[in-house]
Design an enzyme around this catalytic site. Sequence first.
Site, PDB file in Angstrom:
ATOM      1  N   CYS A 183      -1.172   6.797   7.839  1.00 33.59           N
ATOM      2  CA  CYS A 183      -2.031   6.099   6.870  1.00 33.59           C
ATOM      3  C   CYS A 183      -2.181   4.596   7.096  1.00 33.59           C
ATOM      4  O   CYS A 183      -2.850   3.936   6.299  1.00 33.59           O
ATOM      5  CB  CYS A 183      -1.558   6.323   5.430  1.00 33.59           C
ATOM      6  SG  CYS A 183      -1.563   8.040   4.908  1.00 33.59           S
ATOM      7  N   ASP A 184      -1.592   4.037   8.149  1.00 34.43           N
ATOM      8  CA  ASP A 184      -1.754   2.592   8.359  1.00 34.43           C
ATOM      9  C   ASP A 184      -1.634   2.228   9.838  1.00 34.43           C
ATOM     10  O   ASP A 184      -0.891   1.318  10.204  1.00 34.43           O
ATOM     11  CB  ASP A 184      -0.733   1.807   7.538  1.00 34.43           C
ATOM     12  CG  ASP A 184      -1.080   0.319   7.423  1.00 34.43           C
ATOM     13  OD1 ASP A 184      -2.236  -0.042   7.750  1.00 34.43           O
ATOM     14  OD2 ASP A 184      -0.213  -0.468   7.022  1.00 34.43           O
TER      15      ASP A 184
END
Length: 355
Positions: A104-105
């Site tokens: 997610c990042d």
Amino acid sequence: MTIWPNAMIALKRLRYMTHEPLYPLLRHEACALVLLQGHPSIPTAYAYGASQHYEYLALQLLGETLHSHFVMSSNRLAMRNLAAIAYQMLDVLEHVHSRGIVHCDLSLKNIMFDFPGPSQRIYLIDFGLCLSYLDKSTGRHRPDEKMPRVRGTYLYASLNNHLHHTPSRRDDLEALAYVLIRLLRGGLPWQGVRTSAELYEKKRSWSGAGLCAGWPAVFGEFLDYCRTLDYDETPDYQRWKRSFASATRDFTGWFDMWDKTNCVGSVRDDTAPICLPTAESLAESVPWRSVMSRFDSYEPLTEFEAVYTLSAEDMLAPSEQEVISTGLYSLSRVPLSDRPYLTADCSPERLVGPN
């Protein structure tokens, strides 16, 4: 700590509060690292602990991030090394996804070299925002639901992330595509855009082919492929590992710091073929929930600092603390610091039990 008398470790510290019901980021990351051990590009975690003011995570000491090495410095990047970065990141993402987790990042700041300097192996770090894409009760893919915010770094966020869709494997790969293209071109056309809506509109106006014109086609094709993936579709990791391996001669899969041949990092053709997906309304992101210290009580840091918390839906296990307790050591004492970071009227730090 005497468990690793000759080991050089890194120590992460994040603000914490024992009197608030929190889902702290560092405990979440520690849990993820326990669940993800077994791949050479996942850093080793050693111990976790928390005081009434901070939580701590002891882990493998690494070197520079790709951002500091290539963006903040003038180091040149060979095409063969860029292909190696793509290959190794696809390999570690396949491993992460096989454990039911999405990062997610993905960003240049969350990919690191080994210590002390650029080496053959690179690492994926910072799992504080990761989540499970599988339903914990059924083991099936979670449904695609609207999220309250963009999750991760806006510059590299996928188009579906901007539209607040639940993150899945396709979003990690699209973010990786933007990371690779930034290194390839030396920048992205939407850098410097101020608002999320403007960034989304500019990002979706570029196809992979337009972004990578003049460079090996595999980089643009990879982005265009990622954008076509369905929410619950399993990416073809092996296909793209083969494609990046074939993009350069004498490919080894390892980063060679001495290789300065066929360097990348410049725009060759800035014509932007339009590639507009189906438009959806772009909602404003809701800020992460945070708890602020009050001035009528003591302030642990000399600067004002918020405590950010995840939600119950983000948890990787029914009890992340149990996962940590079985996989990591517990800190035996509060780590010392080279500089004071508690105010004079702050109560002494003490370790607290798991919660």
